[in-house]
Design a protein around this motif. Structure first.
Motif, PDB file in Angstrom:
ATOM      1  N   TYR A 135      -3.194  -1.110   2.656  1.00  0.00           N
ATOM      2  CA  TYR A 135      -4.266  -0.594   2.608  1.00  0.00           C
ATOM      3  C   TYR A 135      -4.213   0.986   2.804  1.00  0.00           C
ATOM      4  O   TYR A 135      -3.385   1.394   3.708  1.00  0.00           O
ATOM      5  CB  TYR A 135      -5.278  -1.005   3.793  1.00  0.00           C
ATOM      6  N   TRP A 188     -11.442   2.348   4.501  1.00  0.00           N
ATOM      7  CA  TRP A 188     -10.314   1.691   4.013  1.00  0.00           C
ATOM      8  C   TRP A 188     -10.461   1.217   2.859  1.00  0.00           C
ATOM      9  O   TRP A 188     -11.543   0.909   2.188  1.00  0.00           O
ATOM     10  CB  TRP A 188     -10.445   0.261   4.938  1.00  0.00           C
ATOM     11  N   GLN A 189      -9.546   0.701   2.028  1.00  0.00           N
ATOM     12  CA  GLN A 189      -9.473   0.209   0.900  1.00  0.00           C
ATOM     13  C   GLN A 189      -8.056  -0.375   0.383  1.00  0.00           C
ATOM     14  O   GLN A 189      -6.998  -0.081   0.882  1.00  0.00           O
ATOM     15  CB  GLN A 189      -9.574   1.202  -0.407  1.00  0.00           C
ATOM     16  N   THR A 190      -8.002  -1.746  -0.071  1.00  0.00           N
ATOM     17  CA  THR A 190      -7.042  -2.479  -0.357  1.00  0.00           C
ATOM     18  C   THR A 190      -6.252  -1.624  -1.504  1.00  0.00           C
ATOM     19  O   THR A 190      -6.711  -1.488  -2.316  1.00  0.00           O
ATOM     20  CB  THR A 190      -6.976  -3.866  -0.470  1.00  0.00           C
ATOM     21  N   ILE A 221      -6.517   7.791  -3.656  1.00  0.00           N
ATOM     22  CA  ILE A 221      -7.321   7.304  -3.145  1.00  0.00           C
ATOM     23  C   ILE A 221      -8.010   8.246  -2.060  1.00  0.00           C
ATOM     24  O   ILE A 221      -9.148   8.547  -1.902  1.00  0.00           O
ATOM     25  CB  ILE A 221      -7.576   5.799  -2.575  1.00  0.00           C
TER      26      ILE A 221
END
Length: 449
Positions: free
Chosen positions: A21, A40-42, A58
């Motif tokens: 992540y 948060w981002q997968t 990101i």
């Protein structure tokens, strides 16, 4: 439930189970916009190299969003952010390469070694950013961006604060120059620039019908800033200053309607009476107008007068002006007979050491600003237009001196103007108080009922 793991040396990554992540702690000053303390981002991958690459993209977008909320959205700011990111990565990679070399006896040149160490990940993202700028903004924009990142161009605002701190000028002048440099930054986000581009900027300002002196002041500030950057080797000292030696063709003719006017002699008593008769008593405004009427002093000179500045020598009372706009403004002005009773009252009733007590001080250090605003309200109520300001009283005093056949240099010593002629300006010690008193008594006003 699988626990979170944070890979060592990779602060923007987290591993949960077999999936990486992207993560970023939100700075406190912008948390209200995001509504959370962490983002948060997968990344939808279990491969570390792929995860680093995706996370970098990101996180870069998140940081850009943070700077947008902070108001920092300029090209130069983004480029400087990238410069820092790449410098940090180079330092980190150097440590990893040195450690790898000690352990294995050779440098990590194979693809698998580079991938395992995560070398050059940010550089790959930066290449993508340059490609995006190329397609969305064009090749020139991409080159400017890259030149700032690589240190070839200097972002215009980088040393503005340092430059302004080096100036020994009044606060108001410093603010004007700060405004000029803000305009420079909006026009040219990075330096140096071509002389021809500066010429085009000047021509555009001329087409906006700006006064020639205004344009000259802006260009002059830019020239001084450029010289400062060269002296300290922030820019190439051997390069020609692009703000130097320009010709100005916009000379707007002055209209009589635009010029500040002197009050008629009969208008001054009207102003004093109107100030005295205000529904809400304003003794400071009355005093300021009256002192100006019988001395020709500037508004700020009056506002800064202290009780200690009312002095006496050889039987003559006078104002000792030690804080003035110009060197010529530092002078001794006898107290006119019409001011004697008023000055006695002001000295006796002063609550803070000033003849005009209780006036607020602006961020420019001016005590007379509020007096000027109250004078404007009074002026408007009497039907005078914007050509008439507090300074117009000073013009009226000069008119009275001229009508009384007072010479220019004699009047200059009273009102604080530069004297003409080398002999008077350089070698003369000036008039005596007795001479000044004789001249200042020529100021008289007739009341018209």
């Amino acid at each position: 439930m699988a626990k979170w793991k944070k890979p060592v040396g990779r602060p923007f990554l987290a591993l949960r189970g077999h999936t990486y992540y992207a993560r970023l702690t939100v700075p406190e000053d912008v948390r209200e916009f995001f509504g959370k303390t962490e983002l948060w981002q997968t990344l939808k991958t279990k491969n570390l190299k792929d995860a680093e690459y995706r996370a970098s993209r990101i996180v870069t977008e998140w940081k850009a969003q943070i700077e947008t909320y902070r108001g920092n959205v300029g090209v130069a700011h983004r480029a400087l952010e990238w410069r820092k990111i790449l410098e940090d990565e180079r330092r980190k990679d150097a440590v990893l390469i040195e450690k790898f070399t000690r352990q294995h006896g050779y440098k990590p040149t194979l693809a698998r070694d580079v991938d395992e160490l995560g070398l050059g990940t940010q550089q790959m993202v930066y290449s993508d950013e340059l490609e995006r700028i190329y397609h969305e903004e064009g090749p020139d924009a991409m080159r400017r961006f890259a030149d700032i990142v690589e240190g070839i161009l200097l972002p215009t605002p980088t040393h503005v604060d340092e430059y302004l701190s080096s100036l020994s000028v009044e606060s108001r002048t410093k603010q004007q120059r700060e405004h000029h440099l803000d305009l420079l930054n909006k026009r040219f986000p990075a330096l140096p620039v071509k002389r021809s581009d500066v010429t085009k900027w000047i021509m555009e300002m001329e087409q906006q019908s700006l006064a020639e002196n205004t344009i000259k002041a802006r260009v002059g500030t830019c020239r001084g800033y450029f010289e400062f950057l060269q002296r300290l080797d922030y820019l190439n000292p051997d390069e020609a200053n692009p703000f130097e030696g320009h010709k100005f063709t916009s000379k707007r003719k002055a209209s009589k309607q635009d010029l500040r006017q002197a009050f008629e002699v009969s208008d001054v008593p009207r102003l004093i009476d109107a100030a005295k008769n205000k529904p809400r008593k304003d003794p400071n405004l009355v005093a300021a107008i009256t002192i100006a009427a019988y001395t020709g002093m500037r508004r700020e000179e009056i506002a800064r007068l202290k009780v200690a500045h009312v002095k006496e020598r050889d039987g003559i009372r006078f104002f000792d002006i030690i804080d003035a706009k110009t060197k010529a403004g530092l002078r001794e002005v006898p107290v006119h007979s019409e001011l004697a009773a008023l000055v006695d009252e002001l000295v006796e009733k002063s609550s803070d050491g000033y003849l005009l007590p209780g006036e607020s001080v602006t961020k420019n250090g001016e005590r007379g600003d509020a007096v000027g605003k109250r004078f404007k309200t009074l002026r408007d109520g009497l039907g005078f237009d914007g050509r008439y300001v507090f300074h117009s009283i000073r013009k009226t005093v000069s008119t009275l001196f001229e009508r009384a056949s007072v010479s220019h240099n004699e009047a200059a010593e009273i009102v604080g103007h530069e004297k003409t002629g080398m002999t008077y300006s350089l070698y003369s010690a000036g008039m005596s108080l007795v001479q000044k008193q004789r001249i200042i008594q020529k100021i008289t006003y007739m009341r018209v009922n």
